[in-house]
Design an enzyme around this catalytic site. Structure first.
Site, PDB file in Angstrom:
ATOM      1  N   ASN A  11      19.069  61.793  16.955  1.00 39.13           N
ATOM      2  CA  ASN A  11      20.051  62.696  17.555  1.00 39.13           C
ATOM      3  C   ASN A  11      20.809  63.325  16.391  1.00 39.13           C
ATOM      4  OD1 ASN A  11      22.071  63.936  18.971  1.00 39.13           O
ATOM      5  ND2 ASN A  11      22.705  62.108  20.119  1.00 39.13           N
ATOM      6  N   ARG A  92      16.446  64.368  20.374  1.00 39.15           N
ATOM      7  CA  ARG A  92      17.310  64.850  21.455  1.00 39.15           C
ATOM      8  C   ARG A  92      17.692  66.289  21.131  1.00 39.15           C
ATOM      9  NH1 ARG A  92      23.429  64.267  22.338  1.00 39.15           N
ATOM     10  NH2 ARG A  92      23.622  64.762  24.548  1.00 39.15           N
ATOM     11  N   HIS A 181      23.595  66.077  29.494  1.00 35.96           N
ATOM     12  CA  HIS A 181      23.530  64.617  29.689  1.00 35.96           C
ATOM     13  C   HIS A 181      22.439  64.273  30.704  1.00 35.96           C
ATOM     14  CE1 HIS A 181      28.083  64.046  28.601  1.00 35.96           C
ATOM     15  NE2 HIS A 181      27.323  63.962  27.515  1.00 35.96           N
ATOM     16  N   ARG A 242      37.113  67.800  24.572  1.00 36.43           N
ATOM     17  CA  ARG A 242      36.869  69.084  25.253  1.00 36.43           C
ATOM     18  C   ARG A 242      37.720  69.202  26.502  1.00 36.43           C
ATOM     19  NH1 ARG A 242      30.800  68.008  25.725  1.00 36.43           N
ATOM     20  NH2 ARG A 242      30.375  67.543  23.548  1.00 36.43           N
ATOM     21  N   GLU A 385      20.026  56.344  26.649  1.00 35.29           N
ATOM     22  CA  GLU A 385      19.342  57.622  26.468  1.00 35.29           C
ATOM     23  C   GLU A 385      18.181  57.484  25.484  1.00 35.29           C
ATOM     24  OE1 GLU A 385      23.457  59.105  25.959  1.00 35.29           O
ATOM     25  OE2 GLU A 385      22.640  61.011  26.620  1.00 35.29           O
TER      26      GLU A 385
END
Ligand code: ADP
Length: 398
Positions: A11, A92, A181, A242, A385
């Site tokens: 990632n 990813r 996601h 965020r 993940e």
């Protein structure tokens, strides 16, 4: 050397690379780690393998040097990467746009398309491309597979995927709600069905992925019918840094009247908003400490976070009609009992009731935290993940 095959999952961010070596068949994580502050004099690389840590604090010039440092750490740990049955590297990739949604073996055309999508994900796709090209250079003998964070939401129903803006503008600029996601929402919703031993097809689910980034999804029979993130990962829930949902008028106002540049507005909304912007901390453990110490800012940050989360839960309850399973996942969702309690308090009349004792338990694995009488089963399921990406690589290669 183990005779199990492995996938190295990467990632890549602009100044960091997270990695994990996974056995896709057993689900075992052999090793994981992170290289941080790439390009800085005080970069660091860390590897966890066999319950032990290996680390370096050293200048790391670029992504290639980062990966080479990771390989050296594997060597130091006595587990050379080329002796680990490596069958693929899984990358990813945050934004797959409209056309990229299947896990895909990387070739030049694919890299070109991911690069073309960079305007849609300027903070995420360029580092992913850099991560892929670097890893291809350093590990040329194994296939590299791109797995897209948007993939699961590719078929979102049009009513959920469409912004109510000019159709022509949206078409020309490929503006729609893509969702992110996705790997986590898919993995967790499938694990929930497995864990409860009921067919995925029979379940209406809400998944709340509450990590640094945070998103919610509503899922019917294994297919998403809505999700909280949109064109970019900025929409929806309040997150670590965020803002989540915001009146677009704020952006115009800041640009026109406060004379902030687009870049400054983007940086503020991405990096210094959310609970960080309001409460001065991204980490919920720190946020709770500040609340306990009497910080009103931290208290308001927490309240805004919970308020937004409850609005989405309510919206998805209305969309689904009945909810069989509601699952919390990711760093906050898996660990913060107070967030789970406050997100669901008072919802018994709507069929959602926690068992306080189960919710407060420090258990770690997949678990039920709702009361026996609760029509909606509430779960905590640790997301994974990396395993999902490793398995997607196997699918892409067979
Ligand atoms: P990401 O993968 O998006 O970086 P994670 O899913 O790892 O994020 O979540 C990280 C966040 O989880 C941290 O910023 C922190 O807020 C939260 N977190 C981790 N552990 C705990 C804990 N024990 N209690 C409360 N929050 C926690």
């Amino acid at each position: 050397m183990s005779d199990q095959r492995t996938v190295l999952v990467l990632n890549s961010g602009s100044s960091s690379v997270k990695f994990q070596l996974v056995q896709p068949d057993t689900g075992t994580s052999v090793a994981h780690g992170i290289v941080e502050r790439i390009g800085d004099d005080n970069a660091s690389a860390a590897l966890v393998l066999g319950g032990r840590d290996w680390g370096r604090e050293t200048p790391i010039a670029d992504h290639e040097a980062a990966l080479r440092t990771v390989f050296e750490l594997f060597d130091e740990a006595g587990a050379r990467l080329d002796e680990q049955g490596l069958m693929a590297v899984g990358h990813r990739v945050v934004h797959g746009g409209q056309d990229l949604y299947r896990p895909t073996v990387v070739d030049d055309a694919l890299l070109a398309t991911i690069t073309e999508l960079s305007p849609l994900a300027p903070l995420h796709n360029p580092p992913a491309v850099l991560g892929i090209t670097t890893a291809q250079k350093v590990l040329p003998d194994v296939p590299h597979v791109a797995v897209f964070d948007t993939a699961f939401f590719h078929d979102l129903p049009p009513a959920a995927a469409t912004y109510a803006i000019s159709r022509d503008v949206a078409r020309e600029w490929k503006i729609r709600r893509y969702g992110f996601h996705g790997t986590s929402h898919q993995y967790v919703s499938e694990r929930a069905a497995e864990f409860l031993n009921v067919p995925l097809q029979s379940l209406n689910q809400i998944v709340l992925h509450l990590g640094n980034g945070a998103s919610a999804s509503a899922i019917v029979g294994g297919r998403p019918v809505d999700t909280s993130m949109g064109l970019t990962p900025m929409e929806g829930l309040v997150m670590g840094t965020r803002s989540g949902d915001i009146d677009p008028g704020v952006v115009m106002y800041l640009w026109r009247t406060a004379q902030m540049s687009v870049e400054d507005i983007e940086t503020m909304l991405n990096r210094s908003s959310g609970v960080q912007g309001l409460g001065g901390a991204t980490d919920f453990r720190e946020l709770h400490r500040q609340i306990d110490a009497g910080s009103e800012d931290a208290g308001l940050a927490y309240d805004v976070y919970i308020h937004r989360l409850r609005k989405y839960i309510g919206a998805y309850l209305a969309l689904l009609g009945t909810v069989d399973v509601l699952t919390f996942t990711a760093g906050v969702g898996e660990n913060d009992a107070a967030v789970r309690r406050d997100a669901l308090s008072g919802l018994a009349p709507l069929g959602i009731e926690l068992d306080e004792h189960l919710n407060d338990s420090p258990a770690r694995g997949p678990r039920i935290i709702s009361a026996d009488r609760s029509p909606t089963t509430v779960l905590v399921i640790p997301t994974n993940e990396e395993l999902a990406i490793a398995r997607a690589c196997v699918d892409a290669l067979t």
